[in-house]
Design a protein around this motif. Sequence first.
Motif, PDB file in Angstrom:
ATOM      1  N   ASP A 133       7.335  -6.411   2.933  1.00  0.00           N
ATOM      2  CA  ASP A 133       5.658  -6.468   2.970  1.00  0.00           C
ATOM      3  C   ASP A 133       5.238  -6.021   4.367  1.00  0.00           C
ATOM      4  O   ASP A 133       4.339  -5.569   4.339  1.00  0.00           O
ATOM      5  CB  ASP A 133       5.129  -8.051   3.001  1.00  0.00           C
ATOM      6  CG  ASP A 133       5.153  -8.512   1.485  1.00  0.00           C
ATOM      7  OD1 ASP A 133       5.264  -7.778   0.583  1.00  0.00           O
ATOM      8  OD2 ASP A 133       4.934  -9.679   1.274  1.00  0.00           O
ATOM      9  N   MET A 134       6.170  -6.265   5.520  1.00  0.00           N
ATOM     10  CA  MET A 134       6.025  -5.902   6.710  1.00  0.00           C
ATOM     11  C   MET A 134       5.997  -4.237   6.857  1.00  0.00           C
ATOM     12  O   MET A 134       5.037  -3.805   7.498  1.00  0.00           O
ATOM     13  CB  MET A 134       6.828  -6.484   7.807  1.00  0.00           C
ATOM     14  CG  MET A 134       6.696  -6.006   9.191  1.00  0.00           C
ATOM     15  SD  MET A 134       5.202  -6.632   9.936  1.00  0.00           S
ATOM     16  CE  MET A 134       5.637  -8.097  10.143  1.00  0.00           C
ATOM     17  N   ILE A 135       7.036  -3.699   6.071  1.00  0.00           N
ATOM     18  CA  ILE A 135       7.044  -2.252   5.971  1.00  0.00           C
ATOM     19  C   ILE A 135       5.899  -1.530   5.555  1.00  0.00           C
ATOM     20  O   ILE A 135       5.296  -0.851   5.802  1.00  0.00           O
ATOM     21  CB  ILE A 135       8.407  -1.814   5.670  1.00  0.00           C
ATOM     22  CG1 ILE A 135       9.765  -2.117   6.166  1.00  0.00           C
ATOM     23  CG2 ILE A 135       8.420  -0.450   5.110  1.00  0.00           C
ATOM     24  CD1 ILE A 135      10.958  -1.871   5.444  1.00  0.00           C
ATOM     25  N   SER A 136       5.460  -2.309   4.439  1.00  0.00           N
ATOM     26  CA  SER A 136       4.234  -1.865   3.492  1.00  0.00           C
ATOM     27  C   SER A 136       3.000  -1.845   4.450  1.00  0.00           C
ATOM     28  O   SER A 136       2.312  -1.003   4.638  1.00  0.00           O
ATOM     29  CB  SER A 136       4.018  -2.518   2.489  1.00  0.00           C
ATOM     30  OG  SER A 136       2.861  -2.458   1.737  1.00  0.00           O
ATOM     31  N   ALA A 137       2.947  -2.983   5.143  1.00  0.00           N
ATOM     32  CA  ALA A 137       1.704  -3.127   5.973  1.00  0.00           C
ATOM     33  C   ALA A 137       1.778  -2.059   7.264  1.00  0.00           C
ATOM     34  O   ALA A 137       0.688  -1.585   7.711  1.00  0.00           O
ATOM     35  CB  ALA A 137       1.583  -4.642   6.701  1.00  0.00           C
ATOM     36  N   SER A 138       2.835  -1.918   7.767  1.00  0.00           N
ATOM     37  CA  SER A 138       3.015  -0.991   9.025  1.00  0.00           C
ATOM     38  C   SER A 138       2.838   0.199   8.503  1.00  0.00           C
ATOM     39  O   SER A 138       1.972   1.208   9.112  1.00  0.00           O
ATOM     40  CB  SER A 138       4.295  -1.215   9.449  1.00  0.00           C
ATOM     41  OG  SER A 138       4.754  -0.036  10.476  1.00  0.00           O
ATOM     42  N   ARG A 139       3.240   0.855   7.227  1.00  0.00           N
ATOM     43  CA  ARG A 139       3.036   2.166   6.588  1.00  0.00           C
ATOM     44  C   ARG A 139       1.638   2.439   6.275  1.00  0.00           C
ATOM     45  O   ARG A 139       1.000   3.397   6.992  1.00  0.00           O
ATOM     46  CB  ARG A 139       3.824   2.397   5.375  1.00  0.00           C
ATOM     47  CG  ARG A 139       5.308   2.290   5.685  1.00  0.00           C
ATOM     48  CD  ARG A 139       5.855   3.842   6.004  1.00  0.00           C
ATOM     49  NE  ARG A 139       7.213   3.676   6.536  1.00  0.00           N
ATOM     50  CZ  ARG A 139       8.166   3.906   5.722  1.00  0.00           C
ATOM     51  NH1 ARG A 139       8.144   3.872   4.481  1.00  0.00           N
ATOM     52  NH2 ARG A 139       9.488   3.823   6.339  1.00  0.00           N
ATOM     53  N   SER A 140       0.821   1.223   5.853  1.00  0.00           N
ATOM     54  CA  SER A 140      -0.526   1.516   5.851  1.00  0.00           C
ATOM     55  C   SER A 140      -1.528   1.572   6.882  1.00  0.00           C
ATOM     56  O   SER A 140      -2.412   2.430   7.236  1.00  0.00           O
ATOM     57  CB  SER A 140      -1.246   0.221   4.974  1.00  0.00           C
ATOM     58  OG  SER A 140      -0.491  -0.035   3.566  1.00  0.00           O
ATOM     59  N   TYR A 141      -0.927   0.791   7.969  1.00  0.00           N
ATOM     60  CA  TYR A 141      -1.614   1.025   9.383  1.00  0.00           C
ATOM     61  C   TYR A 141      -1.644   2.172   9.838  1.00  0.00           C
ATOM     62  O   TYR A 141      -2.356   2.837  10.233  1.00  0.00           O
ATOM     63  CB  TYR A 141      -0.894  -0.247  10.191  1.00  0.00           C
ATOM     64  CG  TYR A 141      -1.685  -0.391  11.561  1.00  0.00           C
ATOM     65  CD1 TYR A 141      -2.648  -1.141  11.667  1.00  0.00           C
ATOM     66  CD2 TYR A 141      -1.176   0.350  12.620  1.00  0.00           C
ATOM     67  CE1 TYR A 141      -3.401  -1.383  12.593  1.00  0.00           C
ATOM     68  CE2 TYR A 141      -1.957   0.198  13.822  1.00  0.00           C
ATOM     69  CZ  TYR A 141      -2.970  -0.621  13.660  1.00  0.00           C
ATOM     70  OH  TYR A 141      -3.759  -0.943  14.968  1.00  0.00           O
ATOM     71  N   GLU A 142      -0.254   2.893   9.852  1.00  0.00           N
ATOM     72  CA  GLU A 142      -0.053   4.235  10.387  1.00  0.00           C
ATOM     73  C   GLU A 142      -0.692   5.191   9.451  1.00  0.00           C
ATOM     74  O   GLU A 142      -1.241   6.402  10.103  1.00  0.00           O
ATOM     75  CB  GLU A 142       1.409   4.539  10.146  1.00  0.00           C
ATOM     76  CG  GLU A 142       2.517   3.718  11.116  1.00  0.00           C
ATOM     77  CD  GLU A 142       3.749   3.905  10.820  1.00  0.00           C
ATOM     78  OE1 GLU A 142       4.274   4.771   9.824  1.00  0.00           O
ATOM     79  OE2 GLU A 142       4.732   3.434  11.426  1.00  0.00           O
ATOM     80  N   ALA A 143      -1.002   5.025   8.110  1.00  0.00           N
ATOM     81  CA  ALA A 143      -1.676   5.962   7.300  1.00  0.00           C
ATOM     82  C   ALA A 143      -3.144   6.024   7.846  1.00  0.00           C
ATOM     83  O   ALA A 143      -3.838   7.311   7.851  1.00  0.00           O
ATOM     84  CB  ALA A 143      -1.574   5.642   5.778  1.00  0.00           C
ATOM     85  N   ASN A 144      -3.679   4.634   8.080  1.00  0.00           N
ATOM     86  CA  ASN A 144      -4.936   4.886   8.371  1.00  0.00           C
ATOM     87  C   ASN A 144      -5.302   5.284   9.732  1.00  0.00           C
ATOM     88  O   ASN A 144      -6.267   5.862  10.170  1.00  0.00           O
ATOM     89  CB  ASN A 144      -5.654   3.388   8.461  1.00  0.00           C
ATOM     90  CG  ASN A 144      -5.985   3.068   6.919  1.00  0.00           C
ATOM     91  OD1 ASN A 144      -6.864   3.599   6.188  1.00  0.00           O
ATOM     92  ND2 ASN A 144      -4.978   2.424   6.217  1.00  0.00           N
ATOM     93  N   VAL A 145      -4.417   5.184  10.739  1.00  0.00           N
ATOM     94  CA  VAL A 145      -4.353   5.789  11.995  1.00  0.00           C
ATOM     95  C   VAL A 145      -4.403   7.255  12.056  1.00  0.00           C
ATOM     96  O   VAL A 145      -5.102   7.909  12.447  1.00  0.00           O
ATOM     97  CB  VAL A 145      -3.342   5.245  12.986  1.00  0.00           C
ATOM     98  CG1 VAL A 145      -3.076   6.363  14.209  1.00  0.00           C
ATOM     99  CG2 VAL A 145      -3.520   3.970  13.303  1.00  0.00           C
ATOM    100  N   THR A 146      -3.443   7.773  11.163  1.00  0.00           N
ATOM    101  CA  THR A 146      -3.369   9.101  10.714  1.00  0.00           C
ATOM    102  C   THR A 146      -4.885   9.831  10.150  1.00  0.00           C
ATOM    103  O   THR A 146      -5.604  10.790  10.748  1.00  0.00           O
ATOM    104  CB  THR A 146      -2.327   9.510   9.704  1.00  0.00           C
ATOM    105  OG1 THR A 146      -1.281   9.184  10.196  1.00  0.00           O
ATOM    106  CG2 THR A 146      -2.366  11.156   9.423  1.00  0.00           C
TER     107      THR A 146
END
Length: 145
Positions: A114-127
């Motif tokens: 779940d942490m990896i998923s949340a981190s990837r979603s966060y990074e995608a929104n920063v992008t």
Amino acid sequence: MKLSGFDISASALTAQRLRMDVISSNIANAETTRAAYVNGEYVPYRRKEVVMEPVQSNFSDILNGKLDSQGVQVTQIKEDPAPFKQVYNPTSPDADENGMVNMPNVDILKEMVDMISASRSYEANVTAMNASKAMFVKSLEIGRA
């Protein structure tokens, strides 16, 4: 209420950050056997989950074309109803008469996924936010020329 790309990404960043905070709390309490005192006895920590939904909008506004985009919002942080894990440890002060101890219903492997998923979603929104910013800068440069 019309949301720009920045507003949509910002709402997602806020939601994913809260999700990462809740996951961190779950991991930190994975061994906490005395999280609350209920009905005269201690109970283990119960895993928490973040519930996210699209930003609510007025249906008539959507039909009239006034809303063309939405963000996301956290609607609640709920406890996972899964049963506690039972571990045999007769030396624990929390053990029952059979030597069993109720442990939190936190699965570290699931929390890490779940942490990896949340981190990837966060990074995608920063992008996405950086891409919007780059488009705004480019349009300003075009307007200057």
